[in-house]
Write a protein that holds these residues in place. Structure first.
Motif, PDB file in Angstrom:
ATOM      1  N   GLY A 284      61.599  26.714  32.977  1.00  0.00           N
ATOM      2  CA  GLY A 284      62.722  27.196  32.179  1.00  0.00           C
ATOM      3  C   GLY A 284      63.413  28.422  32.727  1.00  0.00           C
ATOM      4  O   GLY A 284      64.226  29.050  32.024  1.00  0.00           O
ATOM      5  N   PHE A 285      63.137  28.787  33.970  1.00  0.00           N
ATOM      6  CA  PHE A 285      63.795  29.934  34.586  1.00  0.00           C
ATOM      7  C   PHE A 285      65.121  29.499  35.219  1.00  0.00           C
ATOM      8  O   PHE A 285      65.226  28.391  35.749  1.00  0.00           O
ATOM      9  N   THR A 286      66.096  30.400  35.186  1.00  0.00           N
ATOM     10  CA  THR A 286      67.361  30.197  35.893  1.00  0.00           C
ATOM     11  C   THR A 286      67.406  31.169  37.063  1.00  0.00           C
ATOM     12  O   THR A 286      67.367  32.385  36.870  1.00  0.00           O
ATOM     13  N   THR A 287      67.492  30.641  38.280  1.00  0.00           N
ATOM     14  CA  THR A 287      67.390  31.469  39.483  1.00  0.00           C
ATOM     15  C   THR A 287      68.691  31.420  40.278  1.00  0.00           C
ATOM     16  O   THR A 287      69.246  30.344  40.498  1.00  0.00           O
ATOM     17  N   LEU A 288      69.152  32.579  40.709  1.00  0.00           N
ATOM     18  CA  LEU A 288      70.357  32.633  41.527  1.00  0.00           C
ATOM     19  C   LEU A 288      70.061  32.052  42.914  1.00  0.00           C
ATOM     20  O   LEU A 288      68.941  32.146  43.409  1.00  0.00           O
ATOM     21  N   PRO A 289      71.071  31.461  43.559  1.00  0.00           N
ATOM     22  CA  PRO A 289      70.864  30.931  44.914  1.00  0.00           C
ATOM     23  C   PRO A 289      70.556  32.071  45.886  1.00  0.00           C
ATOM     24  O   PRO A 289      71.357  33.001  46.022  1.00  0.00           O
ATOM     25  N   SER A 290      69.406  32.000  46.553  1.00  0.00           N
ATOM     26  CA  SER A 290      68.961  33.103  47.400  1.00  0.00           C
ATOM     27  C   SER A 290      68.982  32.741  48.873  1.00  0.00           C
ATOM     28  O   SER A 290      68.576  31.649  49.266  1.00  0.00           O
ATOM     29  N   LYS A 291      69.430  33.695  49.680  1.00  0.00           N
ATOM     30  CA  LYS A 291      69.335  33.608  51.130  1.00  0.00           C
ATOM     31  C   LYS A 291      68.495  34.772  51.661  1.00  0.00           C
ATOM     32  O   LYS A 291      68.617  35.172  52.818  1.00  0.00           O
ATOM     33  N   ASN A 293      64.449  37.011  51.287  1.00  0.00           N
ATOM     34  CA  ASN A 293      63.021  36.751  51.127  1.00  0.00           C
ATOM     35  C   ASN A 293      62.547  37.162  49.735  1.00  0.00           C
ATOM     36  O   ASN A 293      61.401  37.569  49.535  1.00  0.00           O
ATOM     37  N   PHE A 294      63.447  37.049  48.775  1.00  0.00           N
ATOM     38  CA  PHE A 294      63.145  37.294  47.371  1.00  0.00           C
ATOM     39  C   PHE A 294      64.093  36.456  46.531  1.00  0.00           C
ATOM     40  O   PHE A 294      65.082  35.915  47.035  1.00  0.00           O
ATOM     41  N   ILE A 295      63.788  36.349  45.261  1.00  0.00           N
ATOM     42  CA  ILE A 295      64.672  35.644  44.334  1.00  0.00           C
ATOM     43  C   ILE A 295      64.968  36.540  43.143  1.00  0.00           C
ATOM     44  O   ILE A 295      64.247  37.499  42.862  1.00  0.00           O
ATOM     45  N   PHE A 296      66.052  36.228  42.450  1.00  0.00           N
ATOM     46  CA  PHE A 296      66.455  36.936  41.243  1.00  0.00           C
ATOM     47  C   PHE A 296      66.538  35.885  40.149  1.00  0.00           C
ATOM     48  O   PHE A 296      67.383  34.976  40.214  1.00  0.00           O
ATOM     49  N   THR A 297      65.664  35.979  39.170  1.00  0.00           N
ATOM     50  CA  THR A 297      65.492  34.882  38.233  1.00  0.00           C
ATOM     51  C   THR A 297      65.451  35.365  36.786  1.00  0.00           C
ATOM     52  O   THR A 297      64.985  36.472  36.500  1.00  0.00           O
ATOM     53  N   ARG A 325      73.489  44.549  32.642  1.00  0.00           N
ATOM     54  CA  ARG A 325      73.841  43.271  33.266  1.00  0.00           C
ATOM     55  C   ARG A 325      72.655  42.573  33.933  1.00  0.00           C
ATOM     56  O   ARG A 325      72.686  41.353  34.105  1.00  0.00           O
ATOM     57  N   ILE A 326      71.645  43.293  34.355  1.00  0.00           N
ATOM     58  CA  ILE A 326      70.537  42.640  35.075  1.00  0.00           C
ATOM     59  C   ILE A 326      69.185  42.863  34.402  1.00  0.00           C
ATOM     60  O   ILE A 326      68.150  42.506  34.963  1.00  0.00           O
ATOM     61  N   ASP A 327      69.170  43.425  33.196  1.00  0.00           N
ATOM     62  CA  ASP A 327      67.895  43.721  32.556  1.00  0.00           C
ATOM     63  C   ASP A 327      67.220  42.492  31.948  1.00  0.00           C
ATOM     64  O   ASP A 327      66.132  42.604  31.371  1.00  0.00           O
ATOM     65  N   SER A 328      67.839  41.326  32.093  1.00  0.00           N
ATOM     66  CA  SER A 328      67.183  40.087  31.662  1.00  0.00           C
ATOM     67  C   SER A 328      66.655  39.293  32.854  1.00  0.00           C
ATOM     68  O   SER A 328      66.187  38.166  32.688  1.00  0.00           O
ATOM     69  N   TYR A 329      66.718  39.909  34.046  1.00  0.00           N
ATOM     70  CA  TYR A 329      66.287  39.242  35.280  1.00  0.00           C
ATOM     71  C   TYR A 329      65.053  39.909  35.876  1.00  0.00           C
ATOM     72  O   TYR A 329      64.772  41.086  35.602  1.00  0.00           O
ATOM     73  N   LEU A 330      64.366  39.163  36.710  1.00  0.00           N
ATOM     74  CA  LEU A 330      63.237  39.665  37.482  1.00  0.00           C
ATOM     75  C   LEU A 330      63.506  39.407  38.963  1.00  0.00           C
ATOM     76  O   LEU A 330      64.007  38.346  39.319  1.00  0.00           O
ATOM     77  N   ARG A 331      63.160  40.378  39.798  1.00  0.00           N
ATOM     78  CA  ARG A 331      63.242  40.144  41.238  1.00  0.00           C
ATOM     79  C   ARG A 331      61.830  39.924  41.769  1.00  0.00           C
ATOM     80  O   ARG A 331      60.939  40.751  41.523  1.00  0.00           O
TER      81      ARG A 331
END
Length: 354
Positions: A284-291, A293-297, A325-331
């Protein structure tokens, strides 16, 4: 503790805050370090290193390392600047090229050292928001009259701009400097290194910290027109001519030359990143397209800050930014397959409890 002896500028500074460096054993996925060791050739060099050479000052021009970089990237030695990590290179660039007459623009969500440098050197800034999908605001940046600093891929989002967009930005105003911070470029982005000869207003900054597993070494470099490199050297030599120590120069050169190891390890990280994104989607995670060596989800079934804290209790460190704007995301840094599998298990346990 009194700050009565601090000057006015020091009192108003808000320093950069790096990711937590734990003292106890844990799964560390919070600072975008490479999960694999450096090239085996680095180990061989360290085993044979003549320690008595350390009584002498290092080569202030890092000439051997420059030759290796020039050969690898297809540039000239006078188009290369080497610094003590890409952070130092960026700091020198802010000093060399930006001031009250040449302010600097960067996105609102990006590497948080940029505003620190600007404040440190009293440089006016233009903060341009990413759009609602976290895309780079290139149209707004193009009309800005001052300098530009862009992380590509961006941090902490991991999203990358194509080379065509960088070219368009460079052409929009040849009289302003564009710095492309490519700390994560080797994990899927298109490098702008090949453009430096055609665009005098381009400075490309890279590092051995990420894709070559040498974050502890502190070596970064920039590619640009010789006039830009000369300006950086002027700043460096007005500060500390011996910024790169002898051992760092030798180790970085060995790592750069081992293209086979580099290709193997980055391919493993990219492969792990893609299957991990797919696995998160099933949770159920939504992850931004990453290029990178980490993801933002973004989790849909739990609060990001709560997940961060609960994972920490389980001995797993990831990064959480308590910012608008980004406090609902995890890196999340990409580790080994085993580390990412343990993280998935921890996510499942926490989500099943809620």
């Amino acid at each position: 503790m009194s700050d009565r002896l601090w000057n006015a500028n020091t009192k108003k500074l808000i320093p950069y805050v790096p990711g937590e460096q734990p003292r106890t054993k844990c799964i560390k996925l919070n600072t975008n370090e490479n999960p694999y060791p450096p090239s085996p050739n680095v180990k061989d060099l360290l085993s044979d290193f003549k320690y008595d050479s350390l009584r002498l000052y290092p080569d202030p021009t890092s000439s051997n390392l420059k030759e290796g970089l020039a050969e690898y990237y297809g540039v000239e030695k006078d188009e290369i600047f080497i610094g003590n990590g890409s952070d130092e290179v960026l700091a020198f660039a802010f000093q060399a090229f930006f001031d009250k007459e040449m302010p600097v623009a960067f996105p609102d969500i990006t590497y948080s050292f940029y505003p620190v440098y600007a404040n440190l050197y009293s440089i006016p800034t233009e903060i341009i928001p990413l759009d609602e999908n976290f895309n780079m605001p290139l149209k707004a940046i193009k009309v800005f009259k001052g300098g530009v600093v862009l992380a590509n891929p961006n941090a902490p989002t991991g999203m990358a701009e194509p080379l065509s967009a960088i070219i368009d930005l460079l052409k929009s105003n040849p009289d302003r400097l564009v710095i492309i911070d490519e700390a994560y470029i080797d994990f899927g982005g298109e490098t702008a290194t090949g453009l430096v000869r055609n665009y005098e207003n381009l400075l490309v900054v890279q590092t051995v910290s990420k894709s070559r597993s040498l974050a502890g070494l502190r070596v970064g470099y920039a590619f640009g027109n010789p006039s830009l490199i000369k300006a950086l050297e002027c700043i460096r030599d007005s500060f500390n001519s011996y910024t790169i120590d002898t051992l760092a120069q030798k180790v970085a050169l060995v790592a750069i030359k081992d293209g086979t190891w580099f290709e193997q390890t980055r391919a493993k990280i990219i492969k792990t990143r893609e299957w991990f994104i797919a696995a998160l989607s099933e949770l159920g995670f939504t992850t931004l397209p990453s290029k990178a060596n980490f993801i933002f989800t973004k989790p849909s079934k739990s609060c990001a800050s709560e997940l961060y804290e609960l994972l920490k209790e389980k001995g797993i460190l990831i990064r959480y930014f308590r910012k608008p704007r980004i406090d609902s995301y995890l890196r999340i840094s990409i580790g080994t397959d085993e580390e990412m599998e343990q993280l998935l298990i921890a996510f499942e346990e926490i989500l099943n409890q809620n």
